[in-house]
Design a protein around this motif. Structure first.
Motif, PDB file in Angstrom:
ATOM      1  N   GLU A 189      -4.909  18.111  19.714  1.00  0.00           N
ATOM      2  CA  GLU A 189      -4.389  16.747  19.807  1.00  0.00           C
ATOM      3  C   GLU A 189      -5.511  15.731  19.630  1.00  0.00           C
ATOM      4  N   ASP A 190      -6.686  16.003  20.199  1.00  0.00           N
ATOM      5  CA  ASP A 190      -7.833  15.115  20.010  1.00  0.00           C
ATOM      6  C   ASP A 190      -8.234  15.057  18.533  1.00  0.00           C
ATOM      7  N   LEU A 191      -8.245  16.216  17.883  1.00  0.00           N
ATOM      8  CA  LEU A 191      -8.596  16.263  16.474  1.00  0.00           C
ATOM      9  C   LEU A 191      -7.575  15.507  15.629  1.00  0.00           C
ATOM     10  N   GLN A 195      -8.420  12.363  13.210  1.00  0.00           N
ATOM     11  CA  GLN A 195      -8.046  12.400  11.791  1.00  0.00           C
ATOM     12  C   GLN A 195      -7.085  11.272  11.433  1.00  0.00           C
ATOM     13  N   ARG A 196      -6.148  10.947  12.334  1.00  0.00           N
ATOM     14  CA  ARG A 196      -5.249   9.815  12.083  1.00  0.00           C
ATOM     15  C   ARG A 196      -6.037   8.515  11.959  1.00  0.00           C
ATOM     16  N   LEU A 245      -9.180   4.649   5.997  1.00  0.00           N
ATOM     17  CA  LEU A 245      -9.218   4.803   4.539  1.00  0.00           C
ATOM     18  C   LEU A 245      -8.084   4.033   3.869  1.00  0.00           C
ATOM     19  N   GLN A 246      -6.894   4.130   4.433  1.00  0.00           N
ATOM     20  CA  GLN A 246      -5.742   3.455   3.843  1.00  0.00           C
ATOM     21  C   GLN A 246      -5.928   1.935   3.878  1.00  0.00           C
ATOM     22  N   VAL A 247      -6.411   1.417   4.984  1.00  0.00           N
ATOM     23  CA  VAL A 247      -6.643  -0.027   5.098  1.00  0.00           C
ATOM     24  C   VAL A 247      -7.679  -0.471   4.064  1.00  0.00           C
ATOM     25  N   ALA A 248      -8.734   0.327   3.903  1.00  0.00           N
ATOM     26  CA  ALA A 248      -9.798  -0.038   2.963  1.00  0.00           C
ATOM     27  C   ALA A 248      -9.306  -0.074   1.518  1.00  0.00           C
ATOM     28  N   GLN A 277      -3.247   6.180  -6.092  1.00  0.00           N
ATOM     29  CA  GLN A 277      -3.191   7.641  -5.976  1.00  0.00           C
ATOM     30  C   GLN A 277      -3.885   8.106  -4.697  1.00  0.00           C
ATOM     31  N   ALA A 278      -4.987   7.452  -4.370  1.00  0.00           N
ATOM     32  CA  ALA A 278      -5.695   7.791  -3.133  1.00  0.00           C
ATOM     33  C   ALA A 278      -4.826   7.475  -1.916  1.00  0.00           C
ATOM     34  N   ILE A 279      -4.119   6.345  -1.955  1.00  0.00           N
ATOM     35  CA  ILE A 279      -3.206   5.981  -0.861  1.00  0.00           C
ATOM     36  C   ILE A 279      -2.123   7.043  -0.721  1.00  0.00           C
ATOM     37  N   LEU A 280      -1.568   7.487  -1.838  1.00  0.00           N
ATOM     38  CA  LEU A 280      -0.544   8.526  -1.808  1.00  0.00           C
ATOM     39  C   LEU A 280      -1.092   9.810  -1.169  1.00  0.00           C
ATOM     40  N   ALA A 281      -2.296  10.187  -1.546  1.00  0.00           N
ATOM     41  CA  ALA A 281      -2.917  11.381  -0.960  1.00  0.00           C
ATOM     42  C   ALA A 281      -3.121  11.209   0.544  1.00  0.00           C
ATOM     43  N   ILE A 282      -3.502  10.011   0.960  1.00  0.00           N
ATOM     44  CA  ILE A 282      -3.696   9.722   2.387  1.00  0.00           C
ATOM     45  C   ILE A 282      -2.370   9.826   3.131  1.00  0.00           C
ATOM     46  N   VAL A 283      -1.320   9.257   2.552  1.00  0.00           N
ATOM     47  CA  VAL A 283       0.002   9.311   3.186  1.00  0.00           C
ATOM     48  C   VAL A 283       0.471  10.761   3.312  1.00  0.00           C
ATOM     49  N   LEU A 284       0.307  11.537   2.260  1.00  0.00           N
ATOM     50  CA  LEU A 284       0.705  12.952   2.301  1.00  0.00           C
ATOM     51  C   LEU A 284      -0.114  13.737   3.326  1.00  0.00           C
ATOM     52  N   ALA A 285      -1.400  13.430   3.422  1.00  0.00           N
ATOM     53  CA  ALA A 285      -2.244  14.091   4.421  1.00  0.00           C
ATOM     54  C   ALA A 285      -1.762  13.744   5.835  1.00  0.00           C
ATOM     55  N   ARG A 286      -1.388  12.488   6.048  1.00  0.00           N
ATOM     56  CA  ARG A 286      -0.893  12.060   7.356  1.00  0.00           C
ATOM     57  C   ARG A 286       0.421  12.775   7.688  1.00  0.00           C
ATOM     58  N   VAL A 287       1.304  12.888   6.709  1.00  0.00           N
ATOM     59  CA  VAL A 287       2.588  13.566   6.911  1.00  0.00           C
ATOM     60  C   VAL A 287       2.351  15.017   7.329  1.00  0.00           C
ATOM     61  N   ARG A 288       1.442  15.710   6.644  1.00  0.00           N
ATOM     62  CA  ARG A 288       1.133  17.105   7.004  1.00  0.00           C
ATOM     63  C   ARG A 288       0.487  17.193   8.381  1.00  0.00           C
ATOM     64  N   LEU A 289      -0.444  16.276   8.653  1.00  0.00           N
ATOM     65  CA  LEU A 289      -1.144  16.272   9.940  1.00  0.00           C
ATOM     66  C   LEU A 289      -0.170  16.125  11.101  1.00  0.00           C
ATOM     67  N   LEU A 290       0.815  15.282  10.926  1.00  0.00           N
ATOM     68  CA  LEU A 290       1.777  15.013  11.991  1.00  0.00           C
ATOM     69  C   LEU A 290       2.962  15.974  11.978  1.00  0.00           C
TER      70      LEU A 290
END
Length: 133
Positions: free
Chosen positions: A68-70, A74-75, A81-84, A98-111
């Motif tokens: 949960e800490d990790l 990561q979130r 990154l997304q804000v930047a 494309q980078a934003i899309l990758a970030i969103v997909l990474a967040r979806v998997r993480l959660l």
């Protein structure tokens, strides 16, 4: 408390506080890169198997909290990154989008929002393929 002054083990620990201090020190030494054998020698355990069991048990009991800490860290990183990249992506930069899309997909998997369990995620690594521009 000086861990170097911990007494050597002769038989089963009866002193729980001392045992807890030794377990903590064993985990610290393992995190520093020492081998189980080196830790056993340093702390006076009979063999490396004991140290392996101690470290494994400690990690298993703290695994949920550590995960949960990790996830939190990561979130936070994904958010930063997304804000930047957001304004650049919204201005029409395809690579930033494309980078934003990758970030969103990474967040979806993480959660775990992609419908897979944590067990499935460990067994089947996923890759995001971004087409070249």
């Amino acid at each position: 408390m000086s861990f170097a002054a911990l007494p050597r083990v002769d038989g089963r620990h009866r002193n729980r506080a001392l045992a807890a201090a030794r377990r903590t020190r064993a985990i610290e030494l393992r995190a520093q890169g020492l081998t189980y054998e080196q830790i056993a020698e340093e702390l006076g355990y009979a063999n490396r198997g004991t140290v392996c069991r101690i470290v494994g048990d400690a990690l298993a009991t703290q695994q949920a909290e550590a995960i949960e800490d990790l996830r939190f860290v990561q979130r936070q990183r994904l958010d930063a990154l997304q804000v930047a990249l957001w304004d650049t992506a919204m201005a029409g930069d395809v690579k930033a989008a494309q980078a934003i899309l990758a970030i969103v997909l990474a967040r979806v998997r993480l959660l775990g929002l992609d419908g897979t369990s944590a067990h499935d995620q460990q067994r089947t690594p996923r890759t995001v393929v971004v087409p070249p521009t």
